[in-house]
Write an enzyme that holds these catalytic residues in place. Sequence first.
Site, mmCIF file in Angstrom:
data_model
loop_
_atom_site.group_PDB
_atom_site.id
_atom_site.type_symbol
_atom_site.label_atom_id
_atom_site.label_comp_id
_atom_site.label_asym_id
_atom_site.label_seq_id
_atom_site.Cartn_x
_atom_site.Cartn_y
_atom_site.Cartn_z
ATOM 1 N N HIS A 126 -30.612 32.753 50.072
ATOM 2 C CA HIS A 126 -31.771 31.922 50.417
ATOM 3 C C HIS A 126 -32.696 32.733 51.319
ATOM 4 C CE1 HIS A 126 -29.686 31.515 54.205
ATOM 5 N NE2 HIS A 126 -28.651 30.954 53.606
ATOM 6 N N HIS A 131 -31.082 35.026 54.068
ATOM 7 C CA HIS A 131 -30.592 36.327 53.583
ATOM 8 C C HIS A 131 -31.781 37.237 53.252
ATOM 9 C CE1 HIS A 131 -27.361 33.469 52.093
ATOM 10 N NE2 HIS A 131 -26.645 34.308 52.809
ATOM 11 N N LYS A 135 -28.106 32.944 63.184
ATOM 12 C CA LYS A 135 -27.568 31.621 62.845
ATOM 13 C C LYS A 135 -26.055 31.595 63.103
ATOM 14 C CE LYS A 135 -26.641 28.356 59.345
ATOM 15 N NZ LYS A 135 -25.357 28.892 58.831
ATOM 16 N N GLN A 176 -20.548 35.309 65.234
ATOM 17 C CA GLN A 176 -20.278 36.440 64.329
ATOM 18 C C GLN A 176 -21.005 37.693 64.818
ATOM 19 O OE1 GLN A 176 -19.781 36.223 59.869
ATOM 20 N NE2 GLN A 176 -21.954 36.701 59.970
HETATM 21 P P1 AMP Z 1 -23.391 34.341 54.445
HETATM 22 O O1 AMP Z 1 -23.801 34.609 53.040
HETATM 23 O O2 AMP Z 1 -23.417 32.888 54.820
HETATM 24 O O3 AMP Z 1 -22.112 35.042 54.831
HETATM 25 O O4 AMP Z 1 -24.502 34.999 55.355
HETATM 26 C C1 AMP Z 1 -24.816 36.357 55.263
HETATM 27 C C2 AMP Z 1 -25.711 36.741 56.412
HETATM 28 O O5 AMP Z 1 -26.910 35.954 56.374
HETATM 29 C C3 AMP Z 1 -25.062 36.463 57.774
HETATM 30 O O6 AMP Z 1 -25.355 37.543 58.662
HETATM 31 C C4 AMP Z 1 -25.742 35.204 58.228
HETATM 32 O O7 AMP Z 1 -25.797 35.051 59.630
HETATM 33 C C5 AMP Z 1 -27.126 35.376 57.644
HETATM 34 N N1 AMP Z 1 -27.802 34.077 57.518
HETATM 35 C C6 AMP Z 1 -27.305 32.949 56.940
HETATM 36 N N2 AMP Z 1 -28.186 31.927 57.063
HETATM 37 C C7 AMP Z 1 -29.252 32.423 57.737
HETATM 38 C C8 AMP Z 1 -30.488 31.868 58.179
HETATM 39 N N3 AMP Z 1 -30.805 30.597 57.964
HETATM 40 N N4 AMP Z 1 -31.359 32.682 58.830
HETATM 41 C C9 AMP Z 1 -31.045 33.987 59.064
HETATM 42 N N5 AMP Z 1 -29.896 34.561 58.673
HETATM 43 C C10 AMP Z 1 -29.010 33.802 58.024
#
Ligand code: AMP
Length: 281
Positions: A34, A37, A149, A153
Amino acid sequence: MKITDTIKEVRENVKAWRTEGLTVGFVPTMGYLHEGHQSLIRMAAKENDRVVVSIFINPLQFGEKEDLDNYPENFEHDRNICELEGAALIFRPSREEMYSKNFCSYVDMTGLTDTLCGKSRPNHFRGVCTVVTKLFNAVNPDRAYFGWKDAQQVAVVKRMVSDLNMDIEIVACETIREADGLAKSSRNVHLNSEERKAATILQKALKLAEKKIASGIRTSRDIQKAMIEMIDSEAGVKIDYVEIVDLETMKPISDIEAPALIAAAIYVGNTRLIDNYIYGI
Ligand code: AMP
C-alpha cells in the site's frame, strides 16, 4: 525490474551492482503493498542507486492463533507498485528457500521486546530479528527502510544492527495514513464497513494524547487513562495495550520526556491494529 525467488540470484545481482560502485537500498515487506510501503520504496530509490524489495510472509513472526493463513496477497499489484517506484529487484522467496528442513538458528533479543507488541506476541520479535538478519545477509544493503508505524520494530532492528555490528544504516520513515487518519495497513482489508469506521478511534486517541502533551501534561498515567476511556467508548473495539515508553529502550516512563513513544494496539472485531504517536523527534 527483475524478480527472483532465490538468495543466489539476489547475491549475484547485488554483487554486480557493487562491482559498478552502486549503492543498494532495501525494503523488507510481507507484500500486499500500500502507500506506506510505496513511500519506503520511493525513499530508498531517492537515496540509493538500486533498490531491492523483499516480499515474504514470515511464518516465524506469527503466533499460533494469529492470521498467518489469512494474510492478504496480490503479487500482480505488488509488482506494479515496485516497478512504479523504481525498484530494481523483487526478492520473493518461498518458505523453503528461507527456512530449510533442518533450520534451527535464531536471533533473539531481551529487554526491548518485553513490552508492547513483544508482550502481546511473545515470539514475534524473535521471528522479526531472525528474518531481518537472514534478509540482510542475502541482500547485503547499504541502507534498509522501515516504517515508524511499527516503532518497536524500528527500535529492535536498530538495536540488533548495533549490537551485532551489522554495517547497515536503518532509515525510519513516517507513517502514511488514510484521509481520516487510520494508518495504512495490509490488514485494513479485513475490516468491514462498520469496523472500518470504528477503527478511527485509534488515531483519535493518539491525537488526544498529542493534544494533552502539547498542553503541557507530562504524566503518562493521566494520558493513558484518557486514551483508554476514549477507546473503550467505541463499540466493537477491544484494547490490547496503551503504553507510553522511551523511544529507544521501549521501557515504560511515568513522566513524558522526548523522545517518547505513545503506542496502542486494539482489536476491531478479529483484526489487530497498531499505531503510535512519537513525541519529540
Ligand atoms: P509489512 O509488510 O507490514 O511487514 O511492512 C513492511 C514495512 O512497511 C515495515 O517497515 C512497516 O513498518 C512499513 N509500513 C507498514 N505500514 C506503513 C505505513 N502506513 N506507513 C509507513 N510505513 C509502513
